[in-house]
Write a protein that holds these residues in place. Structure first.
Motif, PDB file in Angstrom:
ATOM      1  N   ALA A 106       0.837  -1.202   0.000  1.00  0.00           N
ATOM      2  CA  ALA A 106       0.000   0.000   0.000  1.00  0.00           C
ATOM      3  C   ALA A 106       0.870   1.250   0.000  1.00  0.00           C
ATOM      4  O   ALA A 106       0.623   2.200  -0.757  1.00  0.00           O
ATOM      5  N   SER A 107       1.910   1.244   0.824  1.00  0.00           N
ATOM      6  CA  SER A 107       2.817   2.387   0.892  1.00  0.00           C
ATOM      7  C   SER A 107       3.477   2.647  -0.460  1.00  0.00           C
ATOM      8  O   SER A 107       3.532   3.789  -0.933  1.00  0.00           O
ATOM      9  N   ALA A 108       3.972   1.588  -1.081  1.00  0.00           N
ATOM     10  CA  ALA A 108       4.635   1.734  -2.384  1.00  0.00           C
ATOM     11  C   ALA A 108       3.677   2.299  -3.433  1.00  0.00           C
ATOM     12  O   ALA A 108       4.074   3.116  -4.275  1.00  0.00           O
ATOM     13  N   LEU A 109       2.421   1.890  -3.368  1.00  0.00           N
ATOM     14  CA  LEU A 109       1.433   2.382  -4.328  1.00  0.00           C
ATOM     15  C   LEU A 109       1.117   3.859  -4.094  1.00  0.00           C
ATOM     16  O   LEU A 109       0.957   4.628  -5.051  1.00  0.00           O
ATOM     17  N   TYR A 110       1.024   4.263  -2.827  1.00  0.00           N
ATOM     18  CA  TYR A 110       0.805   5.690  -2.536  1.00  0.00           C
ATOM     19  C   TYR A 110       1.964   6.528  -3.067  1.00  0.00           C
ATOM     20  O   TYR A 110       1.764   7.579  -3.672  1.00  0.00           O
ATOM     21  N   VAL A 111       3.178   6.052  -2.820  1.00  0.00           N
ATOM     22  CA  VAL A 111       4.364   6.786  -3.277  1.00  0.00           C
ATOM     23  C   VAL A 111       4.396   6.853  -4.800  1.00  0.00           C
ATOM     24  O   VAL A 111       4.789   7.861  -5.387  1.00  0.00           O
ATOM     25  N   GLU A 112       3.965   5.762  -5.440  1.00  0.00           N
ATOM     26  CA  GLU A 112       3.940   5.714  -6.907  1.00  0.00           C
ATOM     27  C   GLU A 112       3.089   6.838  -7.497  1.00  0.00           C
ATOM     28  O   GLU A 112       3.422   7.380  -8.555  1.00  0.00           O
ATOM     29  N   ALA A 130       0.795   4.630   5.877  1.00  0.00           N
ATOM     30  CA  ALA A 130       0.481   3.210   5.693  1.00  0.00           C
ATOM     31  C   ALA A 130       1.526   2.336   6.384  1.00  0.00           C
ATOM     32  O   ALA A 130       1.191   1.346   7.048  1.00  0.00           O
ATOM     33  N   LEU A 131       2.798   2.709   6.247  1.00  0.00           N
ATOM     34  CA  LEU A 131       3.863   1.957   6.928  1.00  0.00           C
ATOM     35  C   LEU A 131       3.709   2.040   8.445  1.00  0.00           C
ATOM     36  O   LEU A 131       3.898   1.044   9.154  1.00  0.00           O
ATOM     37  N   ILE A 132       3.366   3.218   8.931  1.00  0.00           N
ATOM     38  CA  ILE A 132       3.205   3.405  10.378  1.00  0.00           C
ATOM     39  C   ILE A 132       2.038   2.569  10.899  1.00  0.00           C
ATOM     40  O   ILE A 132       2.143   1.916  11.953  1.00  0.00           O
ATOM     41  N   GLN A 155       3.695  -4.696  15.816  1.00  0.00           N
ATOM     42  CA  GLN A 155       4.870  -4.473  16.663  1.00  0.00           C
ATOM     43  C   GLN A 155       4.959  -5.393  17.874  1.00  0.00           C
ATOM     44  O   GLN A 155       6.057  -5.655  18.376  1.00  0.00           O
ATOM     45  N   GLU A 156       3.826  -5.911  18.345  1.00  0.00           N
ATOM     46  CA  GLU A 156       3.875  -6.807  19.500  1.00  0.00           C
ATOM     47  C   GLU A 156       4.406  -8.184  19.117  1.00  0.00           C
ATOM     48  O   GLU A 156       5.109  -8.828  19.907  1.00  0.00           O
ATOM     49  N   LEU A 157       4.061  -8.659  17.929  1.00  0.00           N
ATOM     50  CA  LEU A 157       4.418 -10.023  17.522  1.00  0.00           C
ATOM     51  C   LEU A 157       5.563 -10.066  16.511  1.00  0.00           C
ATOM     52  O   LEU A 157       6.248 -11.079  16.398  1.00  0.00           O
ATOM     53  N   LYS A 158       5.754  -8.999  15.752  1.00  0.00           N
ATOM     54  CA  LYS A 158       6.845  -8.939  14.773  1.00  0.00           C
ATOM     55  C   LYS A 158       7.578  -7.603  14.917  1.00  0.00           C
ATOM     56  O   LYS A 158       7.523  -6.753  14.018  1.00  0.00           O
ATOM     57  N   PRO A 159       8.241  -7.412  16.048  1.00  0.00           N
ATOM     58  CA  PRO A 159       8.862  -6.107  16.311  1.00  0.00           C
ATOM     59  C   PRO A 159       9.935  -5.696  15.319  1.00  0.00           C
ATOM     60  O   PRO A 159      10.067  -4.516  15.003  1.00  0.00           O
ATOM     61  N   ASN A 160      10.685  -6.661  14.797  1.00  0.00           N
ATOM     62  CA  ASN A 160      11.742  -6.304  13.840  1.00  0.00           C
ATOM     63  C   ASN A 160      11.154  -5.764  12.544  1.00  0.00           C
ATOM     64  O   ASN A 160      11.667  -4.806  11.959  1.00  0.00           O
ATOM     65  N   ASP A 161      10.069  -6.391  12.088  1.00  0.00           N
ATOM     66  CA  ASP A 161       9.388  -5.876  10.899  1.00  0.00           C
ATOM     67  C   ASP A 161       8.802  -4.499  11.170  1.00  0.00           C
ATOM     68  O   ASP A 161       8.834  -3.613  10.310  1.00  0.00           O
ATOM     69  N   ALA A 162       8.266  -4.328  12.377  1.00  0.00           N
ATOM     70  CA  ALA A 162       7.691  -3.028  12.748  1.00  0.00           C
ATOM     71  C   ALA A 162       8.760  -1.942  12.732  1.00  0.00           C
ATOM     72  O   ALA A 162       8.525  -0.836  12.228  1.00  0.00           O
ATOM     73  N   LEU A 163       9.934  -2.256  13.258  1.00  0.00           N
ATOM     74  CA  LEU A 163      11.023  -1.275  13.275  1.00  0.00           C
ATOM     75  C   LEU A 163      11.449  -0.893  11.857  1.00  0.00           C
ATOM     76  O   LEU A 163      11.689   0.281  11.571  1.00  0.00           O
ATOM     77  N   THR A 164      11.523  -1.892  10.985  1.00  0.00           N
ATOM     78  CA  THR A 164      11.868  -1.608   9.583  1.00  0.00           C
ATOM     79  C   THR A 164      10.846  -0.668   8.959  1.00  0.00           C
ATOM     80  O   THR A 164      11.199   0.292   8.257  1.00  0.00           O
ATOM     81  N   MET A 165       9.570  -0.927   9.245  1.00  0.00           N
ATOM     82  CA  MET A 165       8.503  -0.095   8.672  1.00  0.00           C
ATOM     83  C   MET A 165       8.527   1.314   9.262  1.00  0.00           C
ATOM     84  O   MET A 165       8.342   2.302   8.537  1.00  0.00           O
ATOM     85  N   TYR A 166       8.763   1.425  10.565  1.00  0.00           N
ATOM     86  CA  TYR A 166       8.871   2.755  11.187  1.00  0.00           C
ATOM     87  C   TYR A 166       9.993   3.563  10.543  1.00  0.00           C
ATOM     88  O   TYR A 166       9.814   4.734  10.181  1.00  0.00           O
ATOM     89  N   MET A 167      11.170   2.940  10.401  1.00  0.00           N
ATOM     90  CA  MET A 167      12.312   3.673   9.876  1.00  0.00           C
ATOM     91  C   MET A 167      12.154   3.966   8.381  1.00  0.00           C
ATOM     92  O   MET A 167      12.613   5.005   7.901  1.00  0.00           O
ATOM     93  N   ALA A 223       9.313   4.636   7.035  1.00  0.00           N
ATOM     94  CA  ALA A 223       8.387   5.779   7.036  1.00  0.00           C
ATOM     95  C   ALA A 223       9.155   7.077   7.298  1.00  0.00           C
ATOM     96  O   ALA A 223       8.916   8.099   6.636  1.00  0.00           O
ATOM     97  N   CYS A 224      10.075   7.040   8.263  1.00  0.00           N
ATOM     98  CA  CYS A 224      10.895   8.226   8.554  1.00  0.00           C
ATOM     99  C   CYS A 224      11.710   8.629   7.335  1.00  0.00           C
ATOM    100  O   CYS A 224      11.814   9.820   7.009  1.00  0.00           O
TER     101      CYS A 224
END
Length: 312
Positions: A123-129, A139-141, A148-160, A162-163
């Motif tokens: 979804a994020s990639a499509l918005y950026v497109e 969308a990433l956030i 973030q509770e069950l897949k924190p590493n993926d959540a961190l990647t998505m947060y960063m 987004a930044c």
């Protein structure tokens, strides 16, 4: 009379219930018919050499809505995926992104965590497109918060990620809450150095936006995180780098950091606790940083045989 009214009320409820069940059955039938027809239109055969996405996409969308209304999330998720594909084929990335997000929400309901990550990233990639950076970051956030509770590493990647999107688009101020979310999650995972790096990045972004208070708070927070991680040298190096900027060196946060370092250099645990408990600056930091500060000092405190602070 009262008995008759009660009986009438019960009859109406039964009738309403039956009508509701019939309505749901009708929606399911409509959704299933739409999916059958849409799948037929997008299946290649000897008589159809090109997929008819133009006519199939509205059918997938109608099916998705009806499945969602009757609480059939697995079927709705699949329909939204197909609807998104149809919108992509018709060069409508904005609508496709909306459908991908809807699929991501349903994937969360179904506890399909890998799919949640995948759908929100798409979804994020499509918005950026289609040139919509802010919705892309949002969308990433949203995806990061969902996992973030069950897949924190993926959540961190998505947060960063987004930044990074917001930084590249000169929208650093819109990323402040995301820096906070990422640093807090790193702290929860006991990854203190990574948390400090994010806080310093936040400070740099705030400097670019001329958000002085946020900048100084982020720098002091990074120093506290380093101290909590029992990395005095890194904390001191961080302080000296930050103090080279007039904005920080003239701030109340700088004075607070100086008092902490003086107590550390002298190896006085009680003085460190006193500085923190009497500070009027630390209580205005983020709650996760305040929690760490209240637990200082960590480990055995000894006089620090390191270069002194560059205080001018």
């Amino acid at each position: 009379m009262c008995v008759k009214i009660l009986k009438l009320g019960k009859l109406r409820k039964l009738e309403d219930g039956r009508a509701s069940v019939e309505e749901e059955r009708g929606r399911v039938k409509v959704a299933q018919r739409c999916m059958t027809k849409a799948n037929y239109l997008t299946t290649l055969s000897f008589t159809r050499w090109v997929k008819d996405w133009a006519n199939a996409t509205p059918l997938f969308e109608q099916a998705a809505l009806n499945f969602k209304l009757v609480k059939m999330p697995e079927e709705a998720k699949l329909a939204y995926q197909q609807a998104a594909m149809g919108q992509i084929k018709q060069s409508s990335p904005w609508t496709a992104a909306k459908h991908m997000e809807a699929a991501g929400v349903l994937a969360k309901e179904l506890s399909c965590w890998n799919e949640v990550v995948d759908f929100f990233k798409q979804a994020s990639a499509l918005y950026v497109e289609c040139g919509k950076v802010q919705p892309g970051a949002d969308a990433l956030i949203r995806g990061a918060r969902a996992v973030q509770e069950l897949k924190p590493n993926d959540a961190l990647t998505m947060y960063m990620d987004a930044c990074r999107l917001l930084e590249d688009d000169n929208r650093e101020q819109m990323a402040f809450d995301t820096y906070r979310a990422a640093s807090n999650l790193y702290i929860k995972l006991n990854k203190y150095r990574e948390a400090a790096v994010v806080l310093l990045r936040w400070g740099q972004a705030a400097n670019k936006c001329k958000a002085t208070q946020s900048q100084c708070k982020a720098y002091l927070s990074a120093i506290i995180v380093y101290l909590y991680a029992e990395s005095y040298e890194d904390a001191l190096a961080c302080y000296n780098n930050c103090a080279s900027m007039d904005v920080f060196s003239k701030s109340d946060q700088d004075q607070c950091a100086q008092l902490l370092f003086l107590a550390y250099r002298e190896g006085r645990a009680n003085e460190i606790k006193h500085v923190i408990s009497t500070s009027t600056i630390i209580p205005h930091l983020d709650h996760m940083i305040i929690r760490l500060a209240k637990q200082l000092p960590q480990g055995k405190v000894m006089s620090q045989e390191v270069p002194e602070m560059d205080i001018t």
